[in-house]
Design a protein around this motif. Structure first.
Motif, short mmCIF file in Angstrom:
data_model
loop_
_atom_site.label_atom_id
_atom_site.label_comp_id
_atom_site.label_asym_id
_atom_site.label_seq_id
_atom_site.Cartn_x
_atom_site.Cartn_y
_atom_site.Cartn_z
N SER A 219 -6.57 4.67 3.42
CA SER A 219 -5.62 4.90 4.50
C SER A 219 -6.26 4.63 5.85
O SER A 219 -5.64 4.03 6.74
N ILE A 220 -7.50 5.09 5.99
CA ILE A 220 -8.21 4.82 7.24
C ILE A 220 -8.37 3.32 7.43
O ILE A 220 -8.23 2.79 8.54
N PHE A 221 -8.58 2.64 6.31
CA PHE A 221 -8.73 1.18 6.38
C PHE A 221 -7.45 0.53 6.89
O PHE A 221 -7.48 -0.41 7.69
N PHE B 12 0.85 -1.20 0.00
CA PHE B 12 0.00 0.00 0.00
C PHE B 12 0.88 1.25 0.00
O PHE B 12 0.63 2.20 -0.74
N GLY B 13 1.94 1.21 0.83
CA GLY B 13 2.88 2.34 0.84
C GLY B 13 3.53 2.54 -0.51
O GLY B 13 3.69 3.66 -0.97
N VAL B 14 3.90 1.42 -1.17
CA VAL B 14 4.54 1.53 -2.49
C VAL B 14 3.58 2.11 -3.51
O VAL B 14 3.95 2.93 -4.34
N ALA B 15 2.31 1.71 -3.40
CA ALA B 15 1.33 2.13 -4.40
C ALA B 15 1.09 3.63 -4.36
O ALA B 15 0.58 4.20 -5.32
N GLN B 16 1.43 4.29 -3.23
CA GLN B 16 1.19 5.74 -3.16
C GLN B 16 2.11 6.49 -4.09
O GLN B 16 1.79 7.56 -4.58
N MET B 17 3.34 5.95 -4.31
CA MET B 17 4.29 6.57 -5.23
C MET B 17 4.62 8.01 -4.86
O MET B 17 4.85 8.85 -5.71
N ASN B 18 4.64 8.33 -3.56
CA ASN B 18 5.22 9.61 -3.17
C ASN B 18 6.27 9.36 -2.10
O ASN B 18 6.37 8.25 -1.57
N GLU B 19 7.05 10.38 -1.79
CA GLU B 19 8.23 10.13 -0.99
C GLU B 19 7.87 9.63 0.41
O GLU B 19 8.50 8.71 0.93
N VAL B 20 6.82 10.23 0.99
CA VAL B 20 6.46 9.83 2.35
C VAL B 20 6.00 8.37 2.36
O VAL B 20 6.41 7.58 3.22
N GLY B 21 5.17 8.02 1.39
CA GLY B 21 4.65 6.65 1.34
C GLY B 21 5.78 5.64 1.18
O GLY B 21 5.81 4.61 1.86
N VAL C 203 0.44 5.89 6.10
CA VAL C 203 -0.89 6.51 6.09
C VAL C 203 -0.79 7.98 5.66
O VAL C 203 -1.60 8.47 4.88
N GLN C 204 0.29 8.62 6.13
CA GLN C 204 0.52 10.01 5.71
C GLN C 204 0.66 10.09 4.19
O GLN C 204 0.08 10.96 3.54
#
Lengths: 496, 140, 113
Positions: free
Chosen positions: A408-410, A313-322, A396-397
């Motif tokens: 993210s809430i999930f 899920f973090g990888v799928a965000q594709m932004n630095e924080v994720g 989540v951020q």
């Protein structure tokens, strides 16, 4: 050119070879294995420091010019993972002294572990897509040996399925590499990344992206492809299970992470959306499994599936924080899964059963075990200030930043299920009436098992509390993942 | 069951050497033309398997008292050793070197470190193949 | 040529999947062998059939085939050789221990043993 980055791969390989001699001498086997791992850990530390100071390092085998030879690249992402792998292997091998059994130790258990470390570290370090396949096979071959070692009925039965699944996924890997080669005409990962932006064929590239997701997803156990995992992982003894659970699926996750940040960024709305959906379903499936079972091994095994979902899920965000969160959570999960498997290994050793319903009241007899289990369980679920918290917070951020509010809430809600599933073990095994106790408990063996486990849990606590010191490395890793040009430049420049 | 396999045994004794030397030929031919350690190793293990078929496992074990697993380990060490040697010399891993030498009988010969690596591969292949055949064959 | 090869690969995959889905362990192993053969042929096809001479350095040859797919196939063949051999040994051991080579009798967890 920097040959130094190969040492964490070559040293375990070399020690694996010399361990193939003198298989009956237990003391020799044990000491040599630990010694080899300690040297590799020192090298990996030095490597991490170098990479952090001077940026990604690379070496191309045989003095070939860059896109043609096999390149090995060590950036912060892979150096961190290599270091974690070696540290975990050290603790698991140490733990294995008390529980793996003399027969296995005398039948190539240590060479198997060493070769699996070689494969895992190689897969983390390689910068060539076909070489990745070769290292996958190295680690799979050794995992075949380890899963069947001992030759119990359940092991034989499960290993057949395990091998079959992996043979098919390897064939798919070869096919996918063939497709990719026909489109971009190169195998060097940095070169592929640059060529993909040039060829401008989004259709076939998306197909290849999905094929890669299938190949690596089979190893990483994402939603439709995780069915082999619970039964296959329940067969081998605990140290092997800890090794598999902590390392093997994570190699698949790493490969997805690498390919989906380096190659397939041409159609984010399709590929990464697919990854997002699959990761969510993976978490749901893992949660159901973790809650449904009353077998301690199965509960933790399904937690592997959940963690894979969270990282992806973090990888799928594709932004630095994720991505930073994904990196942090990946290493957290490797450490904590190894610790949890070792802890439930002790619980199984003490009670002589894996069934939760038969356990109980261990808190009175083994309070230290109980408290350390509780810490590890809280760490897994992400109770601050333990390590799971920061990783999940960042993921989540990242999700919020990318606009995926509900999912993210999930993810946050799924932590509650994770907590419930591991606390259930605590409640059943440590509270209540005195349950079944194994007849052959032996205090020295218990201490031998408990000591490395305790140290590993303490390492995980430090990983959480000491986030301040670890964060710069993670930021660096996330920067490399979000901006492939750093990686590409390092590879292209390294060959000159 | 006792079978009369005099002809097979007699032939195998001779053919073994023919196959073995053919394997050696393939191994060295692999330097510039098709061939090499992998094929050479397979052909060698074919020769040993022929002996095993003609005689039996125990007898062959007493003729060739080799621990094949040690053979695998030795092969791996030889292969890795050749690859790491260039690291010590300060070149990238796996860099090979070669040169031409005037040997007494052979005349001008090119010697290549890749042949050493290939020899490691040869040992590994023989070792792995024979280990597998032994494990399956031992039970009967 | 590519069309023919596509059909050959497809046929190999078809046969492989048919064999893998059968109940006998030995058939499954043969199926995995066919699967890897199909994959290797696919690499060869994907490397395209341009060029006429083998990729061995010789004087005056400029139109040689791409050596990379061949190198890949060689590696993949060695790996699949190892895996198949291991699989065969394992199948034999499993047959001795479990007294069956029927996959339908091998399913299930410890509960129904």
């Amino acid at each position: 050119m920097n040959n130094f980055l190969l040492l964490p791969i070559i040293i375990p390989f070399f020690f694996g070879m010399i361990l193939m001699f003198g298989q009956k001498k237990l003391a020799y086997q044990r000491i040599t294995a630990l010694f080899g791992l300690v040297i590799s850990i020192v090298c990996a530390f030095a490597l991490l420091a170098t990479v952090y100071e001077n940026g990604p390092q690379s070496v191309t085998f045989g003095s070939w010019p860059v896109p043609f030879g096999i390149t090995m690249v060590s950036d912060t992402v892979s150096a961190l993972l290599v270091l974690t792998t070696l540290i975990l292997a050290f603790f698991i091998v140490w733990y294995g002294f008390g529980s793996i059994g003399k027969q296995r130790e005398q039948f190539f258990y240590y060479p198997g572990v060493m070769f699996i470390i070689t494969g895992v570290n190689g897969a983390f370090t390689t910068g060539d897509i076909f070489n990745l396949f070769v290292f996958f096979e190295v680690l799979l071959m050794s995992s075949y040996l380890l899963i069947v070692l001992g030759g119990e009925k359940a092991q034989l039965r499960e290993s057949i399925k395990y091998i079959l699944v992996n043979v098919i996924s390897s064939a798919l890997f070869v096919i996918t590499v063939a497709f990719l080669y026909s489109v971009v005409g190169t195998l060097n990962m940095a070169d592929i990344s640059e060529k993909i932006t040039e060829v401008n064929q989004p259709g076939i590239l998306t197909v290849i992206a999905v094929l890669f997701l299938m190949v690596f997803g089979m190893k990483a156990a994402i939603f439709p492809l995780y069915f082999w995992l619970p039964s296959a992982y329940s067969a081998p003894p605990i140290p092997v299970l800890a090794l598999f659970g902590a390392l093997l699926t994570k190699v698949g996750v790493y490969a997805i992470m690498r390919t989906y940040t380096l190659f397939f960024t041409h159609d984010l709305s399709y590929t990464h959306e697919l990854l997002l959906i699959l990761s969510i379903i993976t978490i749901i499936a893992g949660c159901i499994g973790a809650l449904a079972h009353f077998d301690v091994k199965q509960i933790i095994i399904y937690n592997i599936v959940i963690a894979v979902g969270v990282i992806l899920f973090g990888v799928a965000q594709m932004n630095e924080v994720g991505l930073e969160g994904a990196m942090f959570y990946l290493i957290h999960d490797m450490i904590i899964k190894a610790a949890l498997f070792m802890l439930i290994g002790i619980v199984i050793f003490v009670t002589g059963t894996t069934n939760l319903r038969k356990m109980g009241g261990l808190m009175k007899t083994y309070p230290a075990l109980g408290w350390f289990y509780l810490i590890a369980a809280f760490g897994l679920a992400g109770v601050p200030p333990l390590s799971g918290f920061i990783g999940k917070l960042l993921i989540v951020q990242g999700g919020f930043q990318a606009g995926n509010i509900w999912t993210s809430i999930f993810i946050l809600a799924s932590s509650l299920v994770v907590l419930l599933s591991v606390i259930r073990i605590f409640i059943y095994a440590f509270w209540g009436e005195q349950g079944q106790l194994s007849k052959e408990i032996n205090k020295t063996t218990y201490n031998r098992l408990f000591f490395p486990t305790m140290l590993l849990v303490i390492v995980s606590i430090f990983y959480g509390v000491g986030t301040e010191w670890i964060m710069p490395f993670m930021e660096d890793a996330a920067k490399i993942l979000t901006d492939p040009s750093i990686y590409n430049d390092a590879v292209m420049k390294g060959g000159e | 069951m006792k079978t009369n396999d005099v002809i097979l045994q007699f032939t195998a004794k001779i053919v073994f050497f023919i196959i073995f030397f053919y394997a050696v030929h393939i191994f060295f031919a692999g330097h510039y033309t098709p061939g090499g350690g992998f094929v050479g190793g397979l052909v060698t293990s074919c020769a040993i398997v022929l002996l095993i078929i003609a005689f039996d496992l125990k007898k062959v074990q007493s003729i060739l008292p080799i621990n094949y697993i040690y053979l695998v380990a030795t092969g791996l060490i030889v292969a890795l050793g050749t690859a790491t040697f260039s690291m010590i010399a300060g070149k990238p891993f796996f860099t090979h070197s070669f040169d031409y030498f005037n040997l007494p009988i052979l005349g001008k010969t090119s010697l290549h470190t890749a042949a050493l690596f290939d020899f490691g591969v040869y040992l590994v292949v023989v070792g792995v193949t024979m280990t597998i055949i032994q494990t399956i064959g031992e039970d009967e | 040529m590519e069309i023919i090869m596509a059909f050959v690969c497809g046929f190999l995959f078809m046969a492989a999947i048919y064999l893998i889905l059968s109940r006998s362990l030995l058939r499954i192993i043969i199926g995995t062998g066919l699967l890897s053969h199909g994959a290797h042929l696919l690499i060869l096809t994907m490397g395209s059939f341009k060029g006429s001479a083998p990729p061995v350095l010789a004087d005056g040859v400029t139109d040689f085939v791409d050596p990379i797919p061949q190198a890949l196939i060689l590696t993949a063949i060695v790996i699949s050789f190892g895996v198949t051999a291991f699989f065969l040994v394992l199948a034999y051991r499993a047959y001795q221990e479990l007294k069956t080579d029927d996959m339908t009798l091998m399913k299930g967890s410890d509960d129904n043993e």
